[in-house]
Structure formats: C-alpha cells, structure tokens
Design an enzyme around this catalytic site. Structure first.
Site, PDB file in Angstrom:
ATOM      1  CB  CYS A 170      -9.806 -54.867 -40.817  1.00 30.65           C
ATOM      2  SG  CYS A 170      -8.293 -53.966 -41.696  1.00 30.65           S
ATOM      3  CB  CYS A 195      -3.356 -49.619 -36.886  1.00 31.23           C
ATOM      4  SG  CYS A 195      -3.856 -48.005 -37.644  1.00 31.23           S
TER       5      CYS A 195
END
Length: 256
Positions: free
Chosen positions: A221, A249
C-alpha cells in the site's frame, strides 16, 4: 536559456533492477524458469484446471515473473489480486498494462466497504502508524478478509514469496500446507535471488511496476511503502517504522 542545457539531473540507474546479463546468469535463470514452469504444470495436473488452483498476484517483481510464466504459457491457473483501496498509482497502471499485454482479465477482490468504514471511523484514516496491532487490524480488513474470499473453494494457491526476502521468510519451502486457509501453498520462486528475478524480467521484457526503478524493491500500500537506501534490506521500505520481525500483513503467517 540554451535549449541544450537542462537543470534537471537524470535519475541514477538502479543497478538492482538492471543486472548484468552474463552467460552464467542467463543459464541459471533458464534452468530455474524451466523448473518453476514444470512445477506449475504439475500443480495443474494435481489440483485441476478449473479454478482449483489460483495465483495471488501483488504485482511485485517476483509476481510478474510468475504472471509471465502462467499467462504466456496459457496455464489454466486463476490469477487474482487484492485491491486494498490504497495501492500506489503505479500499481494500478501496471494492472492495466498486464491485462493488455496478455489479453487476460484478472480477478480483483476488494475489501468490504462497511468494514473499512468502521475501522477508519473508529481509529482514523492512518491508524496503522499508531501501533503494530492497528496496522495488522488494517491489513486484516483490507487484505485478509478479501483473501479468504479469493481462496474459497480452491485446493491450492501460488505465491511469489522468496526465502531471501526477509527474516520472516527464511527456510521457505517450495511447497507447504497452509493450515490457516486449509489448502496447499506453492512458492515456485522460493530459492530465487533478487538478481535472478530481475534477469528474468529483463530477458523476457516483462512489464513491471515503475516504482522498482525508483528504489522500491518491495511494494504494498502507498502509505506503508517507501524507497530504500543503498545497502538496506529489500524489505526495509515496508512498514519501515516497525521491527523486521513484525513485517508481515498476515497473508503469509503460519497458524499457531
């Protein structure tokens, strides 16, 4: 001003993304490419050609190698990606380029809008900077839940993980059981080096994310990714405010 004079300095060449293509490197990449392709074909034969096998594409350099192997050889493997809603513009551009280049529409999964709204309203738009717990919660909403939907009904999934990428991935096998998702997981590039990945990309003219040449070896991101300095670890630009041991993540963390 003299038209021949420019005040702009050319960007330095990123040696990591433009390795010297020696005969030895070409041979190594050729052998490893053949082995990866054979593994993919064996996986199709084992798990099925009708969507039982899927490749999770995050559009990093490694994933572009696998994308090329799968789509150039018309393998019946579903290619999907997770759009977190906060990807860099360069990643979206690459998605379009891949679909045009290979003439194939990719399956894109998005996070649940109401879950994102609840998280942001409760914790703030950039809460992931505040603690590891909130960062992982954000990843849970934007990545983990869509991944579960993407893998529903599959027998196995493929990733572009490499053992050399980080301390959290050392000893990565080519094949493992993903107990968290209840299916098999294949890592065809487990033993590839970064140099070998980039040699494949250059030798086969594979499209890649423009950020790589700007010293972004690992791209996620936009607010959680930065460029790295010379000599830094390839994952140093991911969640750079955290310790290396927490830099996952959740997509590739083993249960238990």
């Amino acid at each position: 001003m003299n038209a021949a004079v420019s005040l702009l300095r050319p960007a330095p060449t990123n040696a990591a993304t433009h390795p010297q293509l020696t005969d030895a490197l070409r041979a190594t990449v050729g052998a490893k490419s053949a082995a990866a392709l054979a593994l993919l074909r064996e996986a199709v034969a084992e798990f099925g050609p009708n969507g039982e096998l899927a490749f999770a594409n995050s559009f990093g350099a490694e994933d572009m190698v696998l994308t090329d192997l799968i789509l150039s050889n018309a393998l019946p493997i579903t290619v999907f990606s997770l759009d977190t809603g906060r990807l860099p513009a360069e990643t979206y551009s690459l998605i379009g380029e891949v679909e045009r280049r290979y003439g194939s529409k990719l399956e894109i999964y998005f996070p649940d809008a109401s879950a994102v709204e609840t998280f942001v309203r409760s914790h703030g738009i950039n809460a992931f900077y505040d603690s590891v717990e909130l960062r992982k919660a954000c990843c849970g909403v934007r990545k983990m839940e869509p991944l579960r939907r993407a893998l529903a009904g599959r027998k196995a999934w493929i990733t572009g993980l490499r053992a050399a990428q980080s301390v959290t991935r050392s000893g990565l096998p080519v094949r493992e059981t993903d107990s968290a998702n209840g299916l098999e997981k294949l890592n065809p590039l487990s033993d590839w080096s970064e140099t070998e990945v980039w040699a494949y990309i250059r030798l086969n003219e594979v499209p890649c994310n423009a950020l790589h040449d700007q010293f972004y070896p690992s791209i996620g991101c936009a607010p959680c990714t930065r460029a790295i300095a010379v000599g830094e670890d390839v994952r140093a630009g991911r969640w750079w405010w955290e310790n290396p041991e927490t830099k996952e993540c959740g997509l590739h963390v083993k249960a238990g």
